[in-house]
Design a protein around this motif. Structure first.
Motif, mmCIF file in Angstrom:
data_model
loop_
_atom_site.group_PDB
_atom_site.id
_atom_site.type_symbol
_atom_site.label_atom_id
_atom_site.label_comp_id
_atom_site.label_asym_id
_atom_site.label_seq_id
_atom_site.Cartn_x
_atom_site.Cartn_y
_atom_site.Cartn_z
ATOM 1 N N GLN A 34 30.557 24.683 34.865
ATOM 2 C CA GLN A 34 30.128 25.847 34.103
ATOM 3 C C GLN A 34 28.624 26.108 34.145
ATOM 4 N N ASP A 35 27.821 25.149 34.535
ATOM 5 C CA ASP A 35 26.368 25.325 34.537
ATOM 6 C C ASP A 35 25.809 25.130 35.937
ATOM 7 N N GLU A 36 24.600 25.676 36.140
ATOM 8 C CA GLU A 36 23.915 25.503 37.420
ATOM 9 C C GLU A 36 22.642 24.694 37.191
ATOM 10 N N PHE A 37 22.398 23.751 38.109
ATOM 11 C CA PHE A 37 21.274 22.842 37.972
ATOM 12 C C PHE A 37 20.428 22.832 39.242
ATOM 13 N N LEU A 38 19.127 22.636 39.061
ATOM 14 C CA LEU A 38 18.254 22.330 40.189
ATOM 15 C C LEU A 38 18.387 20.854 40.536
ATOM 16 N N LYS A 39 18.592 20.043 39.493
ATOM 17 C CA LYS A 39 18.776 18.593 39.647
ATOM 18 C C LYS A 39 19.804 18.142 38.620
ATOM 19 N N ASN A 40 20.743 17.327 39.067
ATOM 20 C CA ASN A 40 21.748 16.777 38.162
ATOM 21 C C ASN A 40 22.171 15.433 38.739
ATOM 22 N N GLU A 41 21.718 14.349 38.121
ATOM 23 C CA GLU A 41 22.031 13.020 38.640
ATOM 24 C C GLU A 41 22.377 12.065 37.510
ATOM 25 N N TYR A 42 23.194 11.079 37.870
ATOM 26 C CA TYR A 42 23.623 10.029 36.949
ATOM 27 C C TYR A 42 23.231 8.693 37.562
ATOM 28 N N TYR A 55 18.574 15.824 34.419
ATOM 29 C CA TYR A 55 18.960 17.145 34.905
ATOM 30 C C TYR A 55 17.871 18.176 34.648
ATOM 31 N N VAL A 56 17.899 19.214 35.495
ATOM 32 C CA VAL A 56 17.005 20.364 35.363
ATOM 33 C C VAL A 56 17.871 21.604 35.545
ATOM 34 N N TYR A 57 17.914 22.446 34.511
ATOM 35 C CA TYR A 57 18.701 23.674 34.581
ATOM 36 C C TYR A 57 18.071 24.683 35.535
ATOM 37 N N LYS A 58 18.911 25.499 36.163
ATOM 38 C CA LYS A 58 18.413 26.691 36.836
ATOM 39 C C LYS A 58 18.049 27.686 35.744
ATOM 40 N N GLU A 59 17.197 28.635 36.064
ATOM 41 C CA GLU A 59 16.661 29.560 35.064
ATOM 42 C C GLU A 59 17.753 30.306 34.289
ATOM 43 N N LYS A 60 18.787 30.770 34.973
ATOM 44 C CA LYS A 60 19.857 31.527 34.317
ATOM 45 C C LYS A 60 20.579 30.676 33.269
ATOM 46 N N THR A 61 20.917 29.456 33.616
ATOM 47 C CA THR A 61 21.595 28.550 32.683
ATOM 48 C C THR A 61 20.671 28.189 31.522
ATOM 49 N N LYS A 64 20.539 31.020 29.097
ATOM 50 C CA LYS A 64 21.810 31.136 28.367
ATOM 51 C C LYS A 64 21.812 30.202 27.152
ATOM 52 N N TYR A 65 21.409 28.954 27.333
ATOM 53 C CA TYR A 65 21.401 27.996 26.221
ATOM 54 C C TYR A 65 20.204 28.205 25.298
ATOM 55 N N ARG A 66 19.104 28.606 25.850
ATOM 56 C CA ARG A 66 17.879 28.814 25.057
ATOM 57 C C ARG A 66 18.050 29.964 24.063
ATOM 58 N N SER A 67 18.872 30.952 24.411
ATOM 59 C CA SER A 67 19.060 32.109 23.524
ATOM 60 C C SER A 67 19.753 31.740 22.215
ATOM 61 N N THR A 68 20.511 30.649 22.201
ATOM 62 C CA THR A 68 21.197 30.235 20.967
ATOM 63 C C THR A 68 20.635 28.952 20.358
ATOM 64 N N ASP A 69 19.798 28.232 21.124
ATOM 65 C CA ASP A 69 19.255 26.965 20.632
ATOM 66 C C ASP A 69 17.841 26.785 21.175
ATOM 67 N N LEU A 70 16.850 26.958 20.316
ATOM 68 C CA LEU A 70 15.455 26.875 20.750
ATOM 69 C C LEU A 70 15.014 25.464 21.114
ATOM 70 N N SER A 71 15.812 24.462 20.768
ATOM 71 C CA SER A 71 15.436 23.083 21.096
ATOM 72 C C SER A 71 15.826 22.700 22.530
ATOM 73 N N VAL A 72 16.543 23.569 23.235
ATOM 74 C CA VAL A 72 16.967 23.276 24.610
ATOM 75 C C VAL A 72 15.746 23.220 25.515
ATOM 76 N N LYS A 73 15.707 22.194 26.362
ATOM 77 C CA LYS A 73 14.618 22.038 27.328
ATOM 78 C C LYS A 73 15.150 22.318 28.724
ATOM 79 N N LYS A 74 14.281 22.803 29.590
ATOM 80 C CA LYS A 74 14.712 23.113 30.953
ATOM 81 C C LYS A 74 15.073 21.842 31.717
ATOM 82 N N SER A 75 14.331 20.772 31.490
ATOM 83 C CA SER A 75 14.675 19.490 32.102
ATOM 84 C C SER A 75 14.812 18.460 30.987
#
Length: 140
Positions: A34-42, A55-61, A64-75
């Motif tokens: 459901q999400d797009e990432f620039l980096k996603n590793e375990y 992980y590092v979200y792509k800008e669109k993702t 999407k999360y930042r609009s409902t939760d201001l504590s979301v970080k890009k990475s």
């Protein structure tokens, strides 16, 4: 004579621990349903029984999360304790006794699953597929 037996016993106990091996598995380039990432590793550290997810979200993702939760970080990075059971690696339970989730890894496989339990009814769904798996054995 007792001292010699004590020293021999001590050596027999200590020597096996001198060559302990720990294993680290890095699963990278992981996609997501459901999400797009620039980096996603375990990173699974089987010696310390810790999973680290970076992980590092792509800008669109991110937006999407930042609009409902201001504590979301890009990475972000988070760490969970893990354990091994029947050839599978699971994170510790997250939630309540009646409802909880766990991330599930199968050793040697590229897929990552989410295990959900509600009132003792289990569900397992695939959440990611990793394109690259590296295993490292560290001798100490």
């Amino acid at each position: 004579m007792r001292e010699i037996r004590f020293l021999i016993s001590l050596l027999l106990i200590i020597l096996p621990f001198q060559h302990l091996k720990s294993e680290i598995i890095i699963m990278s380039k992981c996609d997501d349903k459901q999400d797009e990432f620039l980096k996603n590793e375990y990173i699974l550290n089987l010696d310390e029984l810790i999973m680290t997810r970076n992980y590092v979200y792509k800008e669109k993702t991110y937006q999407k999360y930042r609009s409902t939760d201001l504590s979301v970080k890009k990475s972000n990075t988070y760490v969970r304790n893990i354990y091994e059971e029947n050839g599978k690696i699971l994170t510790h339970k997250h939630g309540y006794p009646q409802f909880y989730t766990q991330i599930l890894f199968e050793i040697g496989k590229t897929e990552i699953f989410m295990k959900t339990v509600l009132n003792d009814e289990e569900g397992v769904s695939k959440i990611s597929n990793c394109k690259k798996i590296e295993k490292f054995k560290k001798e100490s």
